[in-house]
Scaffold this motif. Structure first.
Motif, mmCIF file in Angstrom:
data_model
loop_
_atom_site.group_PDB
_atom_site.id
_atom_site.type_symbol
_atom_site.label_atom_id
_atom_site.label_comp_id
_atom_site.label_asym_id
_atom_site.label_seq_id
_atom_site.Cartn_x
_atom_site.Cartn_y
_atom_site.Cartn_z
ATOM 1 N N ASP A 25 0.850 -1.182 0.000
ATOM 2 C CA ASP A 25 0.000 0.000 0.000
ATOM 3 C C ASP A 25 0.883 1.228 0.000
ATOM 4 O O ASP A 25 1.925 1.251 0.645
ATOM 5 N N SER A 27 0.905 5.195 0.854
ATOM 6 C CA SER A 27 0.198 6.292 1.513
ATOM 7 C C SER A 27 0.812 7.610 1.071
ATOM 8 O O SER A 27 2.025 7.735 1.028
ATOM 9 N N ARG A 28 -0.041 8.541 0.762
ATOM 10 C CA ARG A 28 0.403 9.880 0.380
ATOM 11 C C ARG A 28 -0.448 10.876 1.135
ATOM 12 O O ARG A 28 -1.638 10.660 1.323
ATOM 13 N N THR A 29 0.149 11.944 1.541
ATOM 14 C CA THR A 29 -0.570 12.968 2.289
ATOM 15 C C THR A 29 -0.634 14.238 1.449
ATOM 16 O O THR A 29 0.404 14.762 1.038
ATOM 17 N N GLU A 67 -10.869 12.766 0.347
ATOM 18 C CA GLU A 67 -10.105 11.512 0.308
ATOM 19 C C GLU A 67 -10.580 10.630 -0.841
ATOM 20 O O GLU A 67 -9.761 10.071 -1.583
ATOM 21 N N ARG A 71 -8.309 9.587 -4.108
ATOM 22 C CA ARG A 71 -8.124 8.169 -4.438
ATOM 23 C C ARG A 71 -8.553 7.892 -5.880
ATOM 24 O O ARG A 71 -7.865 7.174 -6.612
#
Length: 103
Positions: A25, A27-29, A67, A71
């Motif tokens: 996975d 994850s990006r912020t 979000e 995505r």
């Protein structure tokens, strides 16, 4: 003269162990900007992905919508083989500026 013999070896699939690379996975912020609307709710924009503009009745709902939108954009870019938008190396900073106009 000896004839060359070619053999095709077949194994039942139950005897073959395929090794798969583990899925990782990512994850990006991303920074988001929530703007309260006069009639209620919040409009949300994502500076690093300018095509995203979404809305939520509450701050929490607005963040969930952001979000989901992020995505979708990332999944679409990956499906097309395009580069995915990257988050800014430093979070966005939101500041207020007061401007005085001459009368």
């Amino acid at each position: 003269m000896a004839a060359a013999v070619q053999r095709n070896l077949c194994y039942p699939s139950s005897q073959i162990e395929l090794k798969r690379l583990p899925e990782v996975d990512i994850s990006r912020t991303f920074s988001v900007v929530l703007t309260p609307e006069p009639e209620g709710g919040f409009t949300v924009r994502v500076p690093e992905i300018p095509e995203i503009v979404t809305f939520g009745d509450t701050e929490g709902e607005a963040l969930e919508m952001a979000e989901d939108a992020i995505r979708l954009v990332l999944d679409d870019a990956a499906a097309r083989g395009e580069d995915m938008p990257e988050p800014a190396s430093e979070p966005s900073r939101l500041r207020s500026v007061t401007v005085t106009l001459a009368a």
